[in-house]
Write an enzyme that holds these catalytic residues in place. Structure first.
Site, short mmCIF file in Angstrom:
data_model
loop_
_atom_site.label_atom_id
_atom_site.label_comp_id
_atom_site.label_asym_id
_atom_site.label_seq_id
_atom_site.Cartn_x
_atom_site.Cartn_y
_atom_site.Cartn_z
CE LYS A 13 -2.00 -1.23 3.89
NZ LYS A 13 -1.26 -2.48 4.18
NE ARG A 86 -5.04 -1.75 9.59
CZ ARG A 86 -3.76 -1.41 9.40
NH1 ARG A 86 -3.45 -0.24 8.88
NH2 ARG A 86 -2.81 -2.22 9.73
NE ARG A 123 7.81 -2.20 6.13
CZ ARG A 123 6.49 -2.14 6.30
NH1 ARG A 123 5.73 -1.60 5.36
NH2 ARG A 123 5.94 -2.63 7.39
NE ARG A 157 6.05 -0.19 10.06
CZ ARG A 157 4.92 -0.27 9.35
NH1 ARG A 157 4.82 0.36 8.18
NH2 ARG A 157 3.90 -0.98 9.79
NE ARG A 168 2.28 -5.07 11.09
CZ ARG A 168 3.29 -4.77 10.27
NH1 ARG A 168 4.52 -5.17 10.53
NH2 ARG A 168 3.06 -4.06 9.20
P1 AP5 Z 1 4.87 -1.51 1.85
O1 AP5 Z 1 4.50 -0.75 0.60
O2 AP5 Z 1 5.57 -0.79 2.92
O3 AP5 Z 1 3.58 -2.30 2.40
P2 AP5 Z 1 2.31 -1.79 3.19
O4 AP5 Z 1 1.11 -2.45 2.59
O5 AP5 Z 1 2.29 -0.29 3.27
O6 AP5 Z 1 2.61 -2.46 4.59
P3 AP5 Z 1 2.48 -1.87 6.08
O7 AP5 Z 1 3.27 -2.79 6.94
O8 AP5 Z 1 2.82 -0.42 6.11
O9 AP5 Z 1 0.97 -2.07 6.31
P4 AP5 Z 1 0.24 -2.08 7.67
O10 AP5 Z 1 -1.14 -1.92 7.21
O11 AP5 Z 1 0.50 -3.25 8.52
O12 AP5 Z 1 0.94 -0.88 8.48
P5 AP5 Z 1 0.41 0.52 8.93
O13 AP5 Z 1 1.57 1.42 8.95
O14 AP5 Z 1 -0.80 0.91 8.18
O15 AP5 Z 1 5.75 -2.75 1.35
C1 AP5 Z 1 6.22 -3.72 2.27
C2 AP5 Z 1 7.56 -4.27 1.77
O16 AP5 Z 1 7.34 -4.99 0.56
C3 AP5 Z 1 8.60 -3.19 1.44
O17 AP5 Z 1 9.88 -3.64 1.78
C4 AP5 Z 1 8.47 -3.01 -0.10
O18 AP5 Z 1 9.68 -2.58 -0.69
C5 AP5 Z 1 8.08 -4.41 -0.52
N1 AP5 Z 1 7.20 -4.42 -1.68
C6 AP5 Z 1 6.15 -3.56 -1.93
N2 AP5 Z 1 5.54 -3.90 -3.08
C7 AP5 Z 1 6.21 -4.98 -3.56
C8 AP5 Z 1 6.02 -5.80 -4.72
N3 AP5 Z 1 5.04 -5.56 -5.60
N4 AP5 Z 1 6.85 -6.86 -4.90
C9 AP5 Z 1 7.85 -7.11 -4.00
N5 AP5 Z 1 8.08 -6.36 -2.88
C10 AP5 Z 1 7.26 -5.33 -2.68
O19 AP5 Z 1 -0.07 0.21 10.43
C11 AP5 Z 1 0.85 -0.12 11.45
C12 AP5 Z 1 0.11 -0.29 12.77
O20 AP5 Z 1 -0.52 0.96 13.14
C13 AP5 Z 1 -1.05 -1.31 12.76
O21 AP5 Z 1 -0.59 -2.63 12.99
C14 AP5 Z 1 -1.92 -0.78 13.92
O22 AP5 Z 1 -1.37 -1.12 15.17
C15 AP5 Z 1 -1.79 0.74 13.75
N6 AP5 Z 1 -2.83 1.27 12.85
C16 AP5 Z 1 -2.64 1.86 11.63
N7 AP5 Z 1 -3.81 2.22 11.09
C17 AP5 Z 1 -4.77 1.85 11.98
C18 AP5 Z 1 -6.19 1.93 11.96
N8 AP5 Z 1 -6.85 2.44 10.91
N9 AP5 Z 1 -6.86 1.45 13.03
C19 AP5 Z 1 -6.21 0.91 14.10
N10 AP5 Z 1 -4.87 0.79 14.17
C20 AP5 Z 1 -4.16 1.25 13.11
MG MG Z 2 2.43 1.11 4.84
#
Ligand code: AP5
Ligand code: MG
Length: 211
Positions: A13, A86, A123, A157, A168
């Site tokens: 994402k 989420r 990552r 992270r 997660r």
């Molecule tokens: P990346 O693009 O970083 O993936 P992502 O989908 O953004 O993954 P996140 O870990 O950021 O998602 P998340 O939803 O768990 O975290 P968030 O920060 O929202 O890519 C990942 C890796 O893959 C990278 O190394 C990249 O280079 C590689 N990659 C990307 N595309 C690729 C491809 N096509 N092929 C190969 N490799 C690829 O949330 C974190 C925490 O915050 C949650 O766990 C929760 O505790 C809290 N939180 C956030 N939002 C909420 C909410 N709305 N409600 C409650 N808690 C929340």
């Molecule tokens: Mg992300």
């Protein structure tokens, strides 16, 4: 048309959001980035949420909704919502309390969850500009240095360690289906194959946006 990115941790994402911003001119709001920013600032909110995030659980819905509302102005901008909603409660709140009167499309990054642990543990992120790297698939040109801003502050992270990743992914599996059904029912759901390379995923998203 605002975009809502739905997908498991590591599904890409943030990677795609950054391309959509630079090539198609959207604004990006990521609730994960906003929460991590609060932790970095050591704000009261940051202190409250840090343990929850590092255990891989979700932060309280109303708290995240308030943070989101405080960080987007829909009137003059077109947004990418990344990491919100989420769960079904957040999906309804986004619809009723944030996007009222606005059009949106939800893009689901679909892929086998088994592929994600390797992506996440490898990552690395830039502390200064937020650029996203991967030691296997997208390593920085010079080890430990950001290609984008030259900073040496690349970091892992805390929630990307294997035990937390497992939690997660489990939380995601437990909460996503009603969210997908919600957007499918509204006729707003688009599914992309997120197991492809990042360029192909972007091409698909661009095709969907530009119709
Ligand atoms: P990346 O693009 O970083 O993936 P992502 O989908 O953004 O993954 P996140 O870990 O950021 O998602 P998340 O939803 O768990 O975290 P968030 O920060 O929202 O890519 C990942 C890796 O893959 C990278 O190394 C990249 O280079 C590689 N990659 C990307 N595309 C690729 C491809 N096509 N092929 C190969 N490799 C690829 O949330 C974190 C925490 O915050 C949650 O766990 C929760 O505790 C809290 N939180 C956030 N939002 C909420 C909410 N709305 N409600 C409650 N808690 C929340
Ligand atoms: Mg992300």
């Amino acid at each position: 048309m605002h975009l809502i990115l739905l997908g498991a941790p590591g599904s890409g994402k943030g990677t795609q959001a950054s391309r959509i911003v630079s090539e198609l001119g959207y604004l990006h709001v990521s609730t994960g980035d906003l929460l991590r920013n609060e932790i970095r600032k050591e704000s009261e909110l940051g202190k409250r949420v840090s343990a929850v995030i590092n255990s891989g659980q979700l932060v309280d819905d109303s708290l995240v909704l308030e943070l989101l509302k405080a960080n987007c102005t829909l009137e003059d901008n077109v947004y990418i919502f990344d990491g919100f909603p989420r769960n079904i409660e957040q999906a309804k709140a986004l619809d009723n309390k944030v996007l009222t009167g606005h059009q949106s499309k939800a893009i689901y990054f679909k892929l086998d969850l088994g592929l994600l642990t390797e992506r996440l543990v490898n990552r690395r992120m830039c502390k200064d500009c937020g650029a996203i790297y991967n030691l296997v698939s997208k390593a920085p040109k010079k080890s430990g240095v950001c290609d984008n801003c030259n900073s040496s502050n690349l970091y892992q992270r805390p929630d990307d360690h294997e035990d937390t990743v497992k939690n997660r992914l489990q939380v995601f599996s437990d909460t996503i289906n009603p969210v997908l059904e919600f957007y499918e029912g509204k006729g707003d759901l688009v599914v992309v194959d997120a197991s492809q390379g990042a360029d192909d995923v972007f091409g698909h998203i661009k095709g969907q946006i530009q119709g």
